[in-house]
Design a protein around this motif. Structure first.
Motif, PDB file in Angstrom:
ATOM      1  N   THR A 172       0.866  -1.169   0.000  1.00 29.13           N
ATOM      2  CA  THR A 172       0.000   0.000   0.000  1.00 29.13           C
ATOM      3  C   THR A 172       0.907   1.225   0.000  1.00 29.13           C
ATOM      4  N   LEU A 173       0.307   2.401   0.136  1.00 32.37           N
ATOM      5  CA  LEU A 173       1.071   3.637   0.192  1.00 32.37           C
ATOM      6  C   LEU A 173       0.894   4.318   1.538  1.00 32.37           C
ATOM      7  N   VAL A 174       1.961   4.965   1.995  1.00 37.29           N
ATOM      8  CA  VAL A 174       1.890   5.793   3.189  1.00 37.29           C
ATOM      9  C   VAL A 174       2.498   7.147   2.864  1.00 37.29           C
ATOM     10  N   THR A 175       2.191   8.126   3.700  1.00 37.94           N
ATOM     11  CA  THR A 175       2.833   9.425   3.546  1.00 37.94           C
ATOM     12  C   THR A 175       4.279   9.304   4.008  1.00 37.94           C
ATOM     13  N   LEU A 176       5.064  10.328   3.776  1.00 36.32           N
ATOM     14  CA  LEU A 176       6.456  10.306   4.216  1.00 36.32           C
ATOM     15  C   LEU A 176       6.558  10.225   5.736  1.00 36.32           C
ATOM     16  N   GLU A 177       5.462  10.585   6.416  1.00 41.49           N
ATOM     17  CA  GLU A 177       5.416  10.478   7.875  1.00 41.49           C
ATOM     18  C   GLU A 177       4.910   9.125   8.338  1.00 41.49           C
ATOM     19  N   GLY A 178       4.509   8.257   7.390  1.00 37.27           N
ATOM     20  CA  GLY A 178       4.093   6.903   7.731  1.00 37.27           C
ATOM     21  C   GLY A 178       2.609   6.673   7.860  1.00 37.27           C
ATOM     22  N   GLU A 179       1.789   7.664   7.533  1.00 37.43           N
ATOM     23  CA  GLU A 179       0.337   7.499   7.637  1.00 37.43           C
ATOM     24  C   GLU A 179      -0.210   6.807   6.383  1.00 37.43           C
ATOM     25  N   GLU A 180      -0.941   5.716   6.584  1.00 32.22           N
ATOM     26  CA  GLU A 180      -1.489   4.962   5.449  1.00 32.22           C
ATOM     27  C   GLU A 180      -2.529   5.759   4.689  1.00 32.22           C
ATOM     28  N   LEU A 181      -2.476   5.656   3.367  1.00 31.98           N
ATOM     29  CA  LEU A 181      -3.511   6.244   2.541  1.00 31.98           C
ATOM     30  C   LEU A 181      -4.751   5.354   2.578  1.00 31.98           C
ATOM     31  N   ASP A 182      -5.909   5.960   2.418  1.00 34.12           N
ATOM     32  CA  ASP A 182      -7.171   5.225   2.435  1.00 34.12           C
ATOM     33  C   ASP A 182      -7.343   4.504   1.100  1.00 34.12           C
ATOM     34  N   MET A 183      -7.311   3.190   1.141  1.00 32.77           N
ATOM     35  CA  MET A 183      -7.505   2.381  -0.060  1.00 32.77           C
ATOM     36  C   MET A 183      -8.885   1.721  -0.091  1.00 32.77           C
ATOM     37  N   GLY A 184      -9.736   2.068   0.841  1.00 31.94           N
ATOM     38  CA  GLY A 184     -11.104   1.560   0.821  1.00 31.94           C
ATOM     39  C   GLY A 184     -11.329   0.309   1.629  1.00 31.94           C
ATOM     40  N   THR A 185     -10.296  -0.525   1.752  1.00 31.60           N
ATOM     41  CA  THR A 185     -10.380  -1.747   2.562  1.00 31.60           C
ATOM     42  C   THR A 185      -9.012  -1.993   3.190  1.00 31.60           C
TER      43      THR A 185
END
Length: 249
Positions: A172-185
């Protein structure tokens, strides 16, 4: 070829010889896992010593260039910019079982090189790759099949998975600060909400999935329709199934 890279290749040869001898000894003693079909221990060396790269003063990508494309490497040794949440080394997965002895993310060299390039591209946009699963030893595939013997959820180990070849990753993807992006599931959600062609989702989710998909495809990966997190390296499907296990601390 400069002397540093020549020295690196020489070191790889020593590692390779040691691994081959070790595998032969274990096979003779019956310590290698028994499965219901013949499998081959990968014949390439396993390189996971970041300190070697540091001592030679070459970049991780240059170190990978010195290796065979089919060699297995530990991604964490070649970049500090990846994030890892190796779910199958825990019980936090759809199997509700821990099937890895410890958490590591190995891939073939060619897969690692493509991932480094993809992550470099993503970081320019403020994101980076987070891994849920990488290379999966063949006998782990048998363990998973024993728990959930359903090809809709687990690849039949007789045929094997590209995960077993070191050419597939669950990410998945996270921000440079480590917060996961919302992928829906969440990872390993098996339902239509996880499908790539399900457009009945919030725009933010669709955009996040599209960013991941377009970036991965740009660097030689392809996705499967039913799992937004799963990506296969196009050139990885023809590699041999492998069954080596990394050492745990």
């Amino acid at each position: 070829m400069n002397r540093k890279i020549q020295g690196f290749i020489g070191l790889i040869g020593v590692v390779f010889i040691g691994i081959v001898v070790g595998c032969k000894e274990k096979k003779a003693k019956g310590e290698l896992p028994m499965v219901s079909m013949p499998i081959e221990i990968n014949k390439d060396s396993i390189v996971d010593k970041q300190k070697v790269v540091q001592e030679l003063s070459i970049s991780p990508y240059e170190a990978l260039e010195a290796l065979s494309d089919t060699t297995f490497v530990n991604l964490a040794d070649y970049s500090e910019d990846f994030v890892f949440d190796m779910r199958y080394a825990t019980e936090n997965n759809f199997l509700k079982a821990k099937v890895y002895d410890c958490a590591e993310c190995y891939t073939r060299v060619k897969t690692a090189k493509a991932l480094l390039l993809a992550n470099e591209d993503l970081m320019k946009k403020g994101f980076k790759i987070k891994f849920f699963d990488c290379y999966r030893p063949h006998d782990v595939q048998f363990k998973m099949w024993a728990i959930v013997p359903n090809p809709q959820y687990v690849a039949n180990p007789v045929r094997g998975s590209i995960h077993n070849k070191g050419g597939a990753v669950d990410i998945t993807l996270v921000t440079l600060e480590g917060e996961e992006l919302d992928m829906g599931t969440d990872f390993d959600f098996f339902g239509k909400r996880a499908y790539h062609d399900n457009l009945d989702l919030p725009p933010t989710v669709l955009n996040n999935r599209l960013l991941l998909k377009q970036t991965m495809e740009k660097y030689g990966f392809w996705s499967i329709r039913t799992e937004w997190w799963h990506y296969n390296l196009a050139s990885g499907s023809n590699d041999e199934i492998a069954n080596f296990k990394w050492e745990c601390p």
